[in-house]
Scaffold this active site. Structure first.
Site, PDB file in Angstrom:
ATOM      1  N   ASP A 122      70.929  69.748 -13.506  1.00  0.00           N
ATOM      2  CA  ASP A 122      69.579  69.768 -14.081  1.00  0.00           C
ATOM      3  C   ASP A 122      68.686  68.793 -13.310  1.00  0.00           C
ATOM      4  O   ASP A 122      68.877  67.575 -13.352  1.00  0.00           O
ATOM      5  CB  ASP A 122      69.635  69.381 -15.553  1.00  0.00           C
ATOM      6  CG  ASP A 122      68.332  69.660 -16.293  1.00  0.00           C
ATOM      7  OD1 ASP A 122      67.262  69.571 -15.661  1.00  0.00           O
ATOM      8  OD2 ASP A 122      68.389  69.966 -17.492  1.00  0.00           O
ATOM      9  N   SER A 131      64.833  72.844 -23.360  1.00  0.00           N
ATOM     10  CA  SER A 131      63.718  72.116 -22.762  1.00  0.00           C
ATOM     11  C   SER A 131      62.666  71.802 -23.825  1.00  0.00           C
ATOM     12  O   SER A 131      62.965  71.141 -24.803  1.00  0.00           O
ATOM     13  CB  SER A 131      63.152  72.925 -21.590  1.00  0.00           C
ATOM     14  OG  SER A 131      62.315  72.138 -20.787  1.00  0.00           O
ATOM     15  N   HIS A 143      68.653  73.408 -14.883  1.00  0.00           N
ATOM     16  CA  HIS A 143      67.821  73.330 -16.083  1.00  0.00           C
ATOM     17  C   HIS A 143      67.684  74.743 -16.643  1.00  0.00           C
ATOM     18  O   HIS A 143      66.891  75.541 -16.146  1.00  0.00           O
ATOM     19  CB  HIS A 143      66.453  72.751 -15.722  1.00  0.00           C
ATOM     20  CG  HIS A 143      65.586  72.473 -16.909  1.00  0.00           C
ATOM     21  ND1 HIS A 143      65.846  71.439 -17.779  1.00  0.00           N
ATOM     22  CD2 HIS A 143      64.471  73.095 -17.372  1.00  0.00           C
ATOM     23  CE1 HIS A 143      64.921  71.424 -18.722  1.00  0.00           C
ATOM     24  NE2 HIS A 143      64.077  72.419 -18.496  1.00  0.00           N
TER      25      HIS A 143
END
Length: 474
Positions: free
Chosen positions: A142, A46, A179
């Site tokens: 995600d 991320s 995610h």
């Protein structure tokens, strides 16, 4: 001598204190090890993935591999001094908009920025990117970062790799993860997520050893990880030593960072450094040491002469405004485009940490080689629906390897020459069996081929408009 219950309690408490004392001690400065800086690598998830791209591009002269998990291309938020009004305007909107939800800005914008920064000397020459090993990952569940964003990161690297080096890149996009940084099933560890989750601590159990795949794509075949009691030590260090002349608060960095040092490295043997960057809300202040202890890097490091550096951000509700403890990929620190260069405040701090860890590196002499050696330990460590990640042990003196491929029962054909002991194959058919062999080229002479490695590609994930509810699949 007293031998009653009180004595037993005292002995037990002493044992506990001794066991935790290395971590209970006050953080100190990092020690230098016999680790060549040119063997260093970086990965992140991320915001950590965006920072890994920034750092790996800025310092491409010393970073040999980059792992990008749910991240996007260089300078995606397009932050520049002219974009800020009272410290807040377009960059954060771009970062949380098109750089997360997609589609991202035009790729040529990012390439032009990298080229310009290289031309001015603010980052290393972009030609270095041709030799980097790059792993990219996007989970089909995600719901935070959209697939086109990571696709753009892949296209950014493909541009600089060029046709002759595309095998340096491997892109996994067929795992049903949310995610997250993805790990194998770890039911004995509390607080980790199911495979499709999109929530803290953003570590999902998908039966997929992501840390091991990243490290092997960068370094080639490694020894099996230590799944038991680790032999090395986890050390806390004072990050303020490396943020100077700023204090850590001014850079939204935590006061304390962590580094895992295998016993072999502590004893002076030759080692390498991998930098592992957490994502937003994954810092020690938010989730404790879950990212540091439970993502799998340390198990691989323990048996493979790898030091793992875990720099830490910290949340900030004022200036700089960073309430979720993200890494700076939209210039929240100084509101200039230097955040993607060597002079970027957080990049400088991480580089200072890396410099400290590699300060005692011994000189490396190039090993002599013989063209009669075949690569060993050839293995397929991962497959997607259209690709495969193949690794092997390096051959002394080899500068190039020739990769051969065949389908399930057809003849082998040479498909690529590649530098370094890994190859990201692409353009394969889903749910199909393939075989690979590799030969080393030493002093211009091609040696014998390795034994075969065989694997089947995955199924193509079914279309799904609601990430987080998509089938997890294999």
């Amino acid at each position: 001598m007293r031998t009653g219950p009180l004595c037993c309690i005292t002995v037990a408490l002493t044992a506990v204190i001794m066991a935790i004392s290395p971590l209970a001690a006050e953080p100190v400065a990092l020690r230098g090890y016999n680790a060549a800086i040119g063997e260093s690598s970086i990965s992140g998830i991320s915001s950590g993935a965006f920072m890994a791209v920034q750092f790996g591009t800025a310092w491409s002269s010393v970073i040999k591999g980059v792992g990008v998990i749910a991240g996007g291309p260089y300078w995606c938020a397009k932050a520049d001094a002219d974009d800020f009004i009272n410290g807040f305007t377009l960059p954060i909107m771009t970062a949380t908009g098109s750089c997360m939800k997609g589609p991202p800005p035009d790729l040529n914008i990012f390439i032009a920025k990298a080229d310009a920064k290289a031309a001015s000397g603010d980052i290393d020459p972009v030609q270095n990117l041709r030799r980097q090993k790059v792993y990219l990952f996007h989970g089909t569940n995600d719901a935070v970062v959209a697939r086109p964003v990571t696709d753009a990161a892949a296209d950014f690297y493909r541009h600089y790799l060029g046709d002759g080096n595309l095998g340096n890149l491997y892109y996994q996009s067929a795992v049903g993860a949310g995610h997250s940084l993805v790990v194998e099933q770890k039911p004995q560890i509390n607080g980790l997520n199911g495979c499709a989750d999109n929530q803290g601590p953003f570590i999902d159990q998908c039966g997929y050893d992501q840390a091991g795949i990243v490290l092997q794509h960068i370094y080639g075949a490694l020894n099996p990880p230590n799944r038991g009691q680790l032999t090395g030590t986890m050390q806390r260090f004072d990050q303020s030593v490396y943020s100077k002349p700023d204090d850590t608060n001014a850079l939204s960095l935590g006061d304390t960072g962590f580094v895992y040092v295998p016993k072999d490295c502590a004893d002076g043997q030759a080692c390498r450094v991998h930098i592992a960057l957490h994502g937003c809300k994954q810092d020690a202040g938010d989730i404790g040491r879950k990212f540091i202890d439970d993502t799998g890097y340390n198990s691989w490091a323990d048996t493979n002469h790898l030091i793992v550096l875990y720099p830490q951000t910290a949340s900030s509700s004022f200036a700089p405004f960073n309430p979720q403890a993200c890494w700076d990929w939209w210039s929240y620190v100084n509101h200039e485009d230097s955040y993607v260069t060597k002079s970027g405040a957080q990049i400088k701090a991480i580089k200072a940490m890396l410099d400290a860890l590699t300060a005692n590196a011994a000189a490396i002499t190039a090993p002599a080689g013989s063209p009669d050696q075949a690569p060993t330990a050839l293995a397929v460590v991962d497959t997607s629906d259209t690709g495969a990640d193949i690794v092997w042990n390096p051959v002394k003196g080899a500068t190039v390897y020739r990769v051969w491929r065949a389908d399930a029962d057809g003849p082998f054909a040479a498909i690529s020459d590649i530098a370094g002991p890994s190859f990201g194959d692409s353009g394969l058919k889903p749910r199909s069996v393939y075989r690979w062999r590799v030969a080393a080229i030493v002093n211009g002479a091609e040696g014998p081929v390795s034994i075969e490695a065989t694997a089947s590609t995955r199924s193509t994930p079914a279309p799904c408009d609601s990430p987080g509810t998509c089938p997890v699949g294999r």
